[in-house]
Write a protein that holds these residues in place. Structure first.
Motif, PDB file in Angstrom:
ATOM      1  N   ALA A   7      60.733  37.001  29.706  1.00 33.79           N
ATOM      2  CA  ALA A   7      62.137  37.280  30.679  1.00 33.79           C
ATOM      3  C   ALA A   7      61.516  37.916  31.770  1.00 33.79           C
ATOM      4  CB  ALA A   7      63.313  37.631  29.904  1.00 33.79           C
ATOM      5  N   TRP A   8      60.966  39.001  31.775  1.00 29.37           N
ATOM      6  CA  TRP A   8      60.584  39.977  32.930  1.00 29.37           C
ATOM      7  C   TRP A   8      59.550  39.138  33.772  1.00 29.37           C
ATOM      8  CZ3 TRP A   8      62.442  43.546  35.466  1.00 29.37           C
ATOM      9  CH2 TRP A   8      61.649  44.337  36.377  1.00 29.37           C
ATOM     10  N   LEU A   9      58.731  38.574  33.313  1.00 33.71           N
ATOM     11  CA  LEU A   9      57.689  37.552  34.027  1.00 33.71           C
ATOM     12  C   LEU A   9      58.478  36.382  34.982  1.00 33.71           C
ATOM     13  CD1 LEU A   9      54.500  37.114  31.906  1.00 33.71           C
ATOM     14  CD2 LEU A   9      54.914  38.298  34.045  1.00 33.71           C
ATOM     15  N   TYR A  10      59.639  35.865  34.169  1.00 40.26           N
ATOM     16  CA  TYR A  10      60.490  34.891  34.956  1.00 40.26           C
ATOM     17  C   TYR A  10      61.368  35.743  35.925  1.00 40.26           C
ATOM     18  CZ  TYR A  10      64.434  31.693  35.720  1.00 40.26           C
ATOM     19  OH  TYR A  10      65.133  30.716  36.086  1.00 40.26           O
ATOM     20  N   VAL A  11      61.869  36.723  35.830  1.00 42.57           N
ATOM     21  CA  VAL A  11      62.592  37.288  36.820  1.00 42.57           C
ATOM     22  C   VAL A  11      61.619  37.863  38.166  1.00 42.57           C
ATOM     23  CG1 VAL A  11      63.716  39.329  37.446  1.00 42.57           C
ATOM     24  CG2 VAL A  11      64.182  38.218  35.389  1.00 42.57           C
ATOM     25  N   THR A  12      60.381  38.214  37.859  1.00 41.62           N
ATOM     26  CA  THR A  12      59.352  38.745  38.887  1.00 41.62           C
ATOM     27  C   THR A  12      58.963  37.306  39.520  1.00 41.62           C
ATOM     28  OG1 THR A  12      57.519  38.649  37.199  1.00 41.62           O
ATOM     29  CG2 THR A  12      58.819  40.697  38.026  1.00 41.62           C
ATOM     30  N   LEU A  13      58.918  36.263  38.817  1.00 40.90           N
ATOM     31  CA  LEU A  13      58.456  34.881  39.536  1.00 40.90           C
ATOM     32  C   LEU A  13      59.595  34.370  40.079  1.00 40.90           C
ATOM     33  CD1 LEU A  13      56.476  32.724  39.619  1.00 40.90           C
ATOM     34  CD2 LEU A  13      57.725  31.480  37.729  1.00 40.90           C
ATOM     35  N   MET A  14      60.869  34.795  39.942  1.00 36.67           N
ATOM     36  CA  MET A  14      61.972  34.212  40.763  1.00 36.67           C
ATOM     37  C   MET A  14      61.993  35.135  42.101  1.00 36.67           C
ATOM     38  SD  MET A  14      63.194  31.651  39.879  1.00 36.67           S
ATOM     39  CE  MET A  14      61.866  30.684  39.089  1.00 36.67           C
ATOM     40  N   MET A  15      61.611  36.293  41.774  1.00 31.82           N
ATOM     41  CA  MET A  15      61.372  37.276  42.971  1.00 31.82           C
ATOM     42  C   MET A  15      60.645  37.041  44.059  1.00 31.82           C
ATOM     43  SD  MET A  15      62.111  40.905  41.162  1.00 31.82           S
ATOM     44  CE  MET A  15      61.288  41.723  42.529  1.00 31.82           C
ATOM     45  N   ALA A  16      59.303  36.433  43.459  1.00 35.45           N
ATOM     46  CA  ALA A  16      58.315  36.132  44.449  1.00 35.45           C
ATOM     47  C   ALA A  16      58.736  34.750  45.171  1.00 35.45           C
ATOM     48  CB  ALA A  16      57.142  35.981  43.551  1.00 35.45           C
ATOM     49  N   LEU A  17      59.236  33.877  44.188  1.00 35.92           N
ATOM     50  CA  LEU A  17      59.900  32.588  45.005  1.00 35.92           C
ATOM     51  C   LEU A  17      60.668  32.702  46.166  1.00 35.92           C
ATOM     52  CD1 LEU A  17      59.389  29.528  44.721  1.00 35.92           C
ATOM     53  CD2 LEU A  17      61.310  29.651  43.172  1.00 35.92           C
ATOM     54  N   ALA A  18      61.833  33.843  45.841  1.00 36.38           N
ATOM     55  CA  ALA A  18      62.394  34.216  46.903  1.00 36.38           C
ATOM     56  C   ALA A  18      61.934  34.734  48.178  1.00 36.38           C
ATOM     57  CB  ALA A  18      63.603  35.010  46.250  1.00 36.38           C
ATOM     58  N   GLU A  19      60.884  35.689  47.871  1.00 32.23           N
ATOM     59  CA  GLU A  19      60.054  36.318  48.887  1.00 32.23           C
ATOM     60  C   GLU A  19      59.165  35.231  49.764  1.00 32.23           C
ATOM     61  OE1 GLU A  19      58.209  39.316  50.922  1.00 32.23           O
ATOM     62  OE2 GLU A  19      59.626  39.571  49.434  1.00 32.23           O
ATOM     63  N   ALA A  20      58.839  34.118  48.950  1.00 28.47           N
ATOM     64  CA  ALA A  20      57.805  33.121  49.757  1.00 28.47           C
ATOM     65  C   ALA A  20      58.779  32.202  50.296  1.00 28.47           C
ATOM     66  CB  ALA A  20      57.237  32.366  48.611  1.00 28.47           C
ATOM     67  N   THR A  21      59.815  32.064  50.058  1.00 33.41           N
ATOM     68  CA  THR A  21      60.854  30.882  50.641  1.00 33.41           C
ATOM     69  C   THR A  21      61.730  31.635  51.886  1.00 33.41           C
ATOM     70  OG1 THR A  21      62.654  30.898  49.102  1.00 33.41           O
ATOM     71  CG2 THR A  21      60.675  29.240  48.841  1.00 33.41           C
ATOM     72  N   ALA A  22      61.783  33.005  51.929  1.00 35.34           N
ATOM     73  CA  ALA A  22      62.610  33.577  52.866  1.00 35.34           C
ATOM     74  C   ALA A  22      62.091  33.097  54.298  1.00 35.34           C
ATOM     75  CB  ALA A  22      62.735  35.162  52.685  1.00 35.34           C
ATOM     76  N   ALA A  23      63.133  33.462  55.191  1.00 37.15           N
ATOM     77  CA  ALA A  23      62.718  33.153  56.613  1.00 37.15           C
ATOM     78  C   ALA A  23      61.659  34.050  57.102  1.00 37.15           C
ATOM     79  CB  ALA A  23      64.033  33.242  57.461  1.00 37.15           C
ATOM     80  N   ASN A  24      61.883  35.230  56.641  1.00 43.35           N
ATOM     81  CA  ASN A  24      60.711  36.377  57.129  1.00 43.35           C
ATOM     82  C   ASN A  24      59.735  36.631  56.308  1.00 43.35           C
ATOM     83  OD1 ASN A  24      62.603  37.547  55.612  1.00 43.35           O
ATOM     84  ND2 ASN A  24      62.663  39.215  57.219  1.00 43.35           N
ATOM     85  N   GLY A  25      59.745  35.761  55.061  1.00 41.78           N
ATOM     86  CA  GLY A  25      58.671  36.301  53.966  1.00 41.78           C
ATOM     87  C   GLY A  25      57.482  35.540  54.090  1.00 41.78           C
ATOM     88  N   SER A  26      56.544  35.902  53.154  1.00 42.11           N
ATOM     89  CA  SER A  26      55.309  35.349  53.142  1.00 42.11           C
ATOM     90  C   SER A  26      54.735  34.979  51.960  1.00 42.11           C
ATOM     91  CB  SER A  26      54.132  36.082  54.007  1.00 42.11           C
ATOM     92  OG  SER A  26      53.895  37.325  53.419  1.00 42.11           O
ATOM     93  N   VAL A  27      53.695  34.008  51.770  1.00 48.47           N
ATOM     94  CA  VAL A  27      53.321  33.802  50.459  1.00 48.47           C
ATOM     95  C   VAL A  27      52.246  34.932  49.986  1.00 48.47           C
ATOM     96  CG1 VAL A  27      51.641  32.490  49.420  1.00 48.47           C
ATOM     97  CG2 VAL A  27      52.889  31.283  50.935  1.00 48.47           C
ATOM     98  N   LEU A  28      51.857  35.605  50.969  1.00 52.66           N
ATOM     99  CA  LEU A  28      50.927  37.021  50.449  1.00 52.66           C
ATOM    100  C   LEU A  28      52.070  37.961  50.002  1.00 52.66           C
ATOM    101  CD1 LEU A  28      48.306  38.547  50.309  1.00 52.66           C
ATOM    102  CD2 LEU A  28      48.800  39.306  52.612  1.00 52.66           C
ATOM    103  N   GLY A  29      53.293  38.122  50.477  1.00 54.56           N
ATOM    104  CA  GLY A  29      54.066  38.944  50.250  1.00 54.56           C
ATOM    105  C   GLY A  29      54.563  38.582  48.681  1.00 54.56           C
ATOM    106  N   ALA A  30      54.723  37.429  48.479  1.00 57.13           N
ATOM    107  CA  ALA A  30      55.176  36.957  47.017  1.00 57.13           C
ATOM    108  C   ALA A  30      54.003  37.100  46.022  1.00 57.13           C
ATOM    109  CB  ALA A  30      55.375  35.172  47.268  1.00 57.13           C
ATOM    110  N   ILE A  31      52.943  36.910  46.306  1.00 58.35           N
ATOM    111  CA  ILE A  31      51.870  37.210  45.184  1.00 58.35           C
ATOM    112  C   ILE A  31      51.731  38.911  45.005  1.00 58.35           C
ATOM    113  CG2 ILE A  31      49.350  37.167  45.022  1.00 58.35           C
ATOM    114  CD1 ILE A  31      49.126  34.701  46.654  1.00 58.35           C
ATOM    115  N   VAL A  32      51.932  39.638  46.104  1.00 56.91           N
ATOM    116  CA  VAL A  32      51.803  40.896  45.833  1.00 56.91           C
ATOM    117  C   VAL A  32      53.190  41.373  45.108  1.00 56.91           C
ATOM    118  CG1 VAL A  32      52.153  43.241  47.048  1.00 56.91           C
ATOM    119  CG2 VAL A  32      50.431  41.420  47.861  1.00 56.91           C
ATOM    120  N   THR A  33      54.370  40.893  45.252  1.00 58.21           N
ATOM    121  CA  THR A  33      55.529  41.297  44.648  1.00 58.21           C
ATOM    122  C   THR A  33      55.230  40.840  43.195  1.00 58.21           C
ATOM    123  OG1 THR A  33      57.040  40.581  46.540  1.00 58.21           O
ATOM    124  CG2 THR A  33      57.920  40.505  44.529  1.00 58.21           C
TER     125      THR A  33
END
Length: 107
Positions: A7-33
């Motif tokens: 469940a924790w990995l699912y939550v962090t994966l969703m956080m990373a996905l939100a980071e990657a698809t945000a207007a000012n987000g990046s894929v690198l930021g999603a990986i780091v998250t």
């Protein structure tokens, strides 16, 4: 325990996905998250929670090794032919040809 980890990995994966698809987000930021909020803390927690199981397995393995060592010492100390007649590997009273030589008696 593993359900919480999944469940924790699912939550962090969703956080990373939100980071990657945000207007000012990046894929690198999603990986780091994902790595810093998900994988790293979870691996530390699972390692700490697994310590008693590893310790129990180590003690059991050491006890088995000790028991095997004691058994090996006992087997080496006891001769194989004690209490077992004619188990010494020597031939019986008969000679190799199968004929027993007569015993001479003196008068």
């Amino acid at each position: 325990m593993y359900l919480v980890a999944i469940a924790w990995l699912y939550v962090t994966l969703m956080m990373a996905l939100a980071e990657a698809t945000a207007a000012n987000g990046s894929v690198l930021g999603a990986i780091v998250t994902f790595v810093l909020y998900g994988l790293l803390p979870l691996s530390i927690v699972l390692y700490i929670l697994g310590t008693p199981g590893r310790k129990r397995a180590r003690r059991q393995r050491e006890a088995q090794e000790q028991q095997a060592h004691v058994q090996q010492q006992a087997d080496a100390a006891a001769p194989a032919s004690i209490g077992q007649p004619d188990q010494g590997g020597h031939p019986t009273g008969a000679a190799e040809g199968g004929v027993v030589a007569p015993v001479r008696e003196e008068p």
